[in-house]
Design an enzyme around this catalytic site. Sequence first.
Site, PDB file in Angstrom:
ATOM      1  N   LYS A  93       0.834  -1.220   0.000  1.00 13.58           N
ATOM      2  CA  LYS A  93       0.000   0.000   0.000  1.00 13.58           C
ATOM      3  C   LYS A  93       0.863   1.262   0.000  1.00 13.58           C
ATOM      4  CE  LYS A  93      -4.056  -2.220   2.047  1.00 13.58           C
ATOM      5  NZ  LYS A  93      -3.567  -3.543   2.474  1.00 13.58           N
TER       6      LYS A  93
HETATM    7  O1  S5P Z   1      -9.568  -3.018   1.783  1.00  2.46           O
HETATM    8  C1  S5P Z   1      -8.759  -3.904   2.001  1.00  2.46           C
HETATM    9  C2  S5P Z   1      -7.589  -4.039   1.236  1.00  2.46           C
HETATM   10  C3  S5P Z   1      -6.733  -5.101   1.497  1.00  2.46           C
HETATM   11  S1  S5P Z   1      -5.429  -5.326   0.410  1.00  2.46           S
HETATM   12  N1  S5P Z   1      -8.999  -4.808   2.975  1.00  2.46           N
HETATM   13  C4  S5P Z   1      -8.140  -5.858   3.255  1.00  2.46           C
HETATM   14  O2  S5P Z   1      -8.451  -6.662   4.140  1.00  2.46           O
HETATM   15  N2  S5P Z   1      -6.971  -5.992   2.537  1.00  2.46           N
HETATM   16  C5  S5P Z   1      -5.996  -7.080   2.834  1.00  2.46           C
HETATM   17  O3  S5P Z   1      -6.628  -8.348   2.618  1.00  2.46           O
HETATM   18  C6  S5P Z   1      -5.487  -7.111   4.277  1.00  2.46           C
HETATM   19  O4  S5P Z   1      -4.276  -6.392   4.377  1.00  2.46           O
HETATM   20  C7  S5P Z   1      -5.303  -8.610   4.550  1.00  2.46           C
HETATM   21  O5  S5P Z   1      -4.004  -9.020   4.194  1.00  2.46           O
HETATM   22  C8  S5P Z   1      -6.288  -9.299   3.629  1.00  2.46           C
HETATM   23  C9  S5P Z   1      -7.595  -9.756   4.290  1.00  2.46           C
HETATM   24  O6  S5P Z   1      -7.371 -10.752   5.234  1.00  2.46           O
HETATM   25  P1  S5P Z   1      -8.578 -11.548   5.931  1.00  2.46           P
HETATM   26  O7  S5P Z   1      -7.885 -12.356   6.987  1.00  2.46           O
HETATM   27  O8  S5P Z   1      -9.523 -10.554   6.513  1.00  2.46           O
HETATM   28  O9  S5P Z   1      -9.202 -12.410   4.854  1.00  2.46           O
END
Ligand code: S5P
Length: 266
Positions: A93
């Site tokens: 990011k």
């Molecule tokens: O808006 C966002 C953008 C990203 S890149 N929301 C997110 O959650 N992410 C990323 O996606 C976050 O940094 C993490 O690595 C992943 C989601 O992880 P989860 O465990 O919630 O599925």
Amino acid sequence: MEAADVWGVRWQKADSPMARRFMEVSTAKQSLVCLAADRTTMSGLFDLLGAVSPYVAALKTHVDLVEDWSPEGWTKFCEMANEANLLIFEDRKFADIGKISRRQMGGIYDIRSWSDLVTAHLISGPDVVDGLQTAWSDVNRTGSVLLLAQMSSRGNLLHPAYTEEVVRLGKEHPGVLGFIGNGSQPSSLKSLRDMVGESKMIWTPGVNIQTGDGEMGQRYGDPTEAVLAGADCIIVGSGIHMAEHPEKAAAMYAEASWKGLLQRNG
Ligand code: S5P
């Protein structure tokens, strides 16, 4: 099955070789899943990748989460990902001015030398993309940028007018693979797809088979719904790496995403 047939208009209109590479890998694996490998030790990362790589098409990292990071260990990890035919996506990011973003691609982690994709916010203006592209060319590599057009987290400040500007600027840029969209809300994804058109990709976090609220403001939507609403890749973290059987979970997300693509283009 050929990528061109399965992906239809997205394949025909894709304006970046990296997008086509992703479509080929995802077709070979019948999976639109990008694994968010958010583990904090190298052994945890190796175990995870060893278990799930046949079911995922890309590997998303947060290199600065790793407590025992070393250049040697990371090189091996990236080799393992490359052998498994995965695009490597560092979710850094970036958000600074172009010349600093360029240098941040170097430094101790040297992201430019192993990443195929990185994320960036466009808050500082479009030159951040040129900075990142220059960093890859500094080491004779190519890569592509995913711009954050929406976010999955509750209360985020990426309001519709901002999203529109990001899409307007990103759509024209050859160094941009596409956009990060909010996978937790099919309706906002649909409007993002309308704005984006067909030539760029939309990748979406905030996806889990268990929909609803997650930890610390994260929100989750259904994987198949996200693909039907226009997502080309679902980014799944804890749904896989925190599952009792990551391999089974990855296979389940792969199936859910693939089903969505076949249904969308069928
Ligand atoms: O808006 C966002 C953008 C990203 S890149 N929301 C997110 O959650 N992410 C990323 O996606 C976050 O940094 C993490 O690595 C992943 C989601 O992880 P989860 O465990 O919630 O599925």
